[in-house]
Design a protein around this motif. Structure first.
Motif, mmCIF file in Angstrom:
data_model
loop_
_atom_site.group_PDB
_atom_site.id
_atom_site.type_symbol
_atom_site.label_atom_id
_atom_site.label_comp_id
_atom_site.label_asym_id
_atom_site.label_seq_id
_atom_site.Cartn_x
_atom_site.Cartn_y
_atom_site.Cartn_z
ATOM 1 N N GLU A 63 1.149 -1.482 -0.069
ATOM 2 C CA GLU A 63 -0.571 -0.008 -0.403
ATOM 3 C C GLU A 63 1.245 0.976 0.067
ATOM 4 N N VAL A 64 1.808 0.770 0.463
ATOM 5 C CA VAL A 64 2.481 2.347 1.236
ATOM 6 C C VAL A 64 4.141 2.093 0.036
ATOM 7 N N GLY A 65 4.630 1.343 0.162
ATOM 8 C CA GLY A 65 6.209 0.900 -0.742
ATOM 9 C C GLY A 65 6.826 0.759 0.882
ATOM 10 N N LEU A 66 6.458 0.456 2.042
ATOM 11 C CA LEU A 66 7.536 0.630 3.192
ATOM 12 C C LEU A 66 8.316 -0.529 3.681
ATOM 13 N N GLY A 67 9.155 -1.278 4.077
ATOM 14 C CA GLY A 67 9.517 -2.876 3.784
ATOM 15 C C GLY A 67 10.574 -1.811 4.786
ATOM 16 N N LEU A 68 9.442 -3.094 6.354
ATOM 17 C CA LEU A 68 9.844 -3.485 7.706
ATOM 18 C C LEU A 68 10.397 -4.849 7.665
ATOM 19 N N ALA A 69 11.165 -5.411 8.485
ATOM 20 C CA ALA A 69 10.454 -7.327 9.584
ATOM 21 C C ALA A 69 9.402 -6.732 10.237
ATOM 22 N N PRO A 70 9.287 -8.200 10.166
ATOM 23 C CA PRO A 70 7.533 -8.327 11.079
ATOM 24 C C PRO A 70 8.795 -8.575 12.482
ATOM 25 N N GLY A 71 7.908 -8.441 13.510
ATOM 26 C CA GLY A 71 8.948 -9.202 15.044
ATOM 27 C C GLY A 71 8.225 -10.136 14.930
ATOM 28 N N SER A 72 7.397 -11.089 14.525
ATOM 29 C CA SER A 72 7.271 -12.740 14.132
ATOM 30 C C SER A 72 8.337 -13.245 14.036
ATOM 31 N N ALA A 73 8.576 -12.326 12.827
ATOM 32 C CA ALA A 73 10.104 -13.103 12.373
ATOM 33 C C ALA A 73 11.213 -13.714 13.191
ATOM 34 N N PHE A 74 11.167 -13.074 14.989
ATOM 35 C CA PHE A 74 11.876 -13.578 15.716
ATOM 36 C C PHE A 74 11.985 -14.154 16.613
ATOM 37 N N GLY A 75 11.351 -14.490 15.801
ATOM 38 C CA GLY A 75 10.230 -15.560 17.392
ATOM 39 C C GLY A 75 8.850 -14.849 17.819
ATOM 40 N N PRO A 76 7.535 -16.282 18.447
ATOM 41 C CA PRO A 76 6.891 -16.178 18.986
ATOM 42 C C PRO A 76 7.003 -14.423 20.406
ATOM 43 N N GLN A 77 8.134 -14.434 20.602
ATOM 44 C CA GLN A 77 8.447 -13.276 21.570
ATOM 45 C C GLN A 77 8.489 -12.373 21.495
ATOM 46 N N GLY A 78 8.766 -12.203 19.324
ATOM 47 C CA GLY A 78 8.839 -10.942 18.870
ATOM 48 C C GLY A 78 7.553 -10.512 17.862
ATOM 49 N N GLU A 79 6.816 -11.197 18.304
ATOM 50 C CA GLU A 79 5.217 -11.031 18.087
ATOM 51 C C GLU A 79 4.665 -9.711 18.708
ATOM 52 N N GLY A 80 4.154 -8.296 17.668
ATOM 53 C CA GLY A 80 3.511 -7.610 18.261
ATOM 54 C C GLY A 80 4.609 -5.783 18.308
ATOM 55 N N PHE A 81 5.662 -6.084 17.753
ATOM 56 C CA PHE A 81 6.060 -5.726 16.971
ATOM 57 C C PHE A 81 7.036 -5.316 15.422
ATOM 58 N N LEU A 82 7.553 -5.012 15.313
ATOM 59 C CA LEU A 82 8.243 -4.496 14.040
ATOM 60 C C LEU A 82 10.023 -3.561 14.016
ATOM 61 N N ARG A 83 10.288 -4.494 13.069
ATOM 62 C CA ARG A 83 11.868 -4.101 13.171
ATOM 63 C C ARG A 83 12.181 -2.665 12.244
ATOM 64 N N TRP A 84 13.033 -2.093 12.573
ATOM 65 C CA TRP A 84 13.270 -1.382 11.359
ATOM 66 C C TRP A 84 14.588 -0.395 11.433
ATOM 67 N N CYS A 85 15.342 -0.792 10.394
ATOM 68 C CA CYS A 85 16.940 -0.890 10.438
ATOM 69 C C CYS A 85 17.043 1.095 10.180
ATOM 70 N N TYR A 86 18.066 1.252 10.662
ATOM 71 C CA TYR A 86 18.298 2.971 11.009
ATOM 72 C C TYR A 86 19.402 3.284 10.041
ATOM 73 N N ALA A 87 20.106 2.137 10.071
ATOM 74 C CA ALA A 87 21.714 2.586 8.413
ATOM 75 C C ALA A 87 21.837 3.399 7.598
ATOM 76 N N CYS A 88 20.727 4.233 7.520
ATOM 77 C CA CYS A 88 20.756 5.441 6.381
ATOM 78 C C CYS A 88 20.676 6.674 6.684
ATOM 79 N N ASP A 89 20.997 7.806 5.699
ATOM 80 C CA ASP A 89 20.509 8.875 6.202
ATOM 81 C C ASP A 89 19.317 9.009 6.827
ATOM 82 N N THR A 90 18.966 10.650 7.068
ATOM 83 C CA THR A 90 17.557 10.796 8.226
ATOM 84 C C THR A 90 16.881 11.355 6.490
ATOM 85 N N ALA A 91 17.159 11.721 6.181
ATOM 86 C CA ALA A 91 16.077 11.726 4.546
ATOM 87 C C ALA A 91 15.003 10.951 4.490
#
Length: 409
Positions: A362-390
């Motif tokens: 819908e918006v072309g935004l790629g994040l990692a699902p928390g469930s990828a890191f086990g059931p304890q990660g469900e309910g969260f999203l992972r965002w890698c911030y290793a890029c410029d602020t813009a």
């Protein structure tokens, strides 16, 4: 004359332990986004910058000089010596006899597991956790139990007593990733001391994934009178353990020197393991490529200023993204002390895989699902911030648009 009848053969399948492995949901989301126009991908754990020129130049020079042949299983002597000097500068005296070069950090994790565990062994892992660490022992037939970090007002925290109670005498190996992917949690010195003492008492191996050790953001001066070196690296089991006890530390060139695609890592382990480790390297990959190892020498010998600048930039990006996400309706985010990710919650993240796929569509935004890191990660999203602020700002605007479209509160 009729053809002889043969009994029907079962469908050709991989063995049960392999079929039971969970596929990478990070890859599942990324695969859904590949080919989508104007994607903003933050799903993988890598910078959007290329490897520094001085490292690339070293590899080019090595190729031009003909460094295309097999090397020693454990790595070329100059790289092992350079890594020993590097580790010694951060964590105390370390000999090349305790260093093995590997074909990537994940290969080092597989080798470490192959050294220690087998079918039926009990492994304990601190989660949420990059799925490779949890699944690798299962390939070998081991049984993995998890101890989850808890999330609260101060971010992700470890219940130390719960972990120690789980580390029973029948445990063969403890897996700890600190700084942690995906949460950014860092195991502090007191916790490491307690865990090391407990594992010594019960003969439990510690395999420490310290790939993110340089991506560490202590808010103040080092605590407890630690040396100034601690400001350059997260607390490590290498600071406390002798080099010949049941501690294996895994590291990689991917994060501190932006060498994700080079596939080069190393292991610090007891010298007595090196003969057997060499056999495992031979039967897995034989050796890391010679010209890539020359690039590794350049990284550890010439890259300190670059790494320190990178860490300052990552901290600034972390702080910028925390502030920006905090302004998004329904988002709960805390600034972690390490790694290169924010692991945050938002409405509908209890179905994180579905949510991430919807954001891609819908918006072309790629994040990692928390469930990828086990059931304890469900309910969260992972965002890698290793890029410029813009680029981060553009991603946050897309997240806001998605939230508005779905009226999330």
């Amino acid at each position: 004359m009729s053809e002889p009848e043969f009994p029907a053969r079962p469908h050709p399948d991989a063995r049960d332990a392999v079929r039971a492995l969970r596929p990478s949901q990070i890859r599942e989301v990324a695969n859904a986004g590949f080919g989508v126009a104007d994607m903003l991908p933050f799903w993988f754990g890598e910078s959007d910058r290329v490897t520094p020129a001085f490292i690339r130049d070293a590899a080019s020079a090595a190729l031009s000089a003909g460094a295309t042949f097999y090397t020693h299983n454990l790595g070329v002597a100059p790289l092992r010596a350079a890594l020993a000097d590097y580790v010694s500068g951060l964590h105390g005296e370390t000999s090349p006899n305790h260093i093995a070069v590997t074909s990537a950090g994940v290969n080092a994790l597989m080798l470490a597991a192959q050294l220690v565990v087998g079918a039926g062994d009990r492994v304990v892992a601190v989660t949420p956790l990059w799925p490779n660490l949890v699944e690798i022992p299962k390939i070998l037939g081991a049984h993995v139990e998890t101890v989850s970090l808890g999330y609260g007002e101060h971010g992700w925290q470890l219940d130390l007593e719960h972990l120690l109670a789980t580390l029973t005498p029948d445990t063969k190996m403890l897996l700890v990733n600190s700084p942690n992917n995906p949460t950014g949690w860092v195991m502090n010195r007191e916790q490491q001391r307690a865990v090391l003492a407990h594992c010594r008492r019960h003969g439990i191996w510690i395999v420490a994934d310290e790939v993110y050790e340089r991506l560490y953001y202590p808010e103040d001066h080092p605590h407890d009178g630690e040396s100034a070196a601690l400001a350059r690296t997260a607390p490590s089991f290498l600071d406390l353990a002798t080099r010949d006890e049941r501690v294996i530390c895994v590291n990689s060139f991917s994060k501190a020197w932006l060498m994700t695609g080079w596939r080069l890592g190393w292991i610090v382990a007891p010298a007595g393991l090196m003969g057997d480790l060499g056999k495992l390297v031979e039967y897995n990959t034989s050796c890391a490529p010679a010209f890539v190892q020359q690039a590794g020498i350049a990284a550890v010998q010439q890259g300190e200023r670059f790494t320190q600048e990178l860490v300052r930039e990552l901290k600034a990006s972390r702080d910028h993204l925390v502030q920006a996400l905090s302004a998004v309706s329904g988002v709960d985010v805390k600034a972690p002390p390490g790694a290169m990710y924010l692991f945050f919650s938002m409405p509908d993240a209890s179905r994180s895989l579905e949510l991430c796929k919807a954001m891609v569509r819908e918006v072309g935004l790629g994040l990692a699902p928390g469930s990828a890191f086990g059931p304890q990660g469900e309910g969260f999203l992972r965002w890698c911030y290793a890029c410029d602020t813009a680029r981060l700002d553009a991603g946050v605007e897309r997240l806001k648009r998605f939230v508005a479209q779905h009226r999330m509160t």
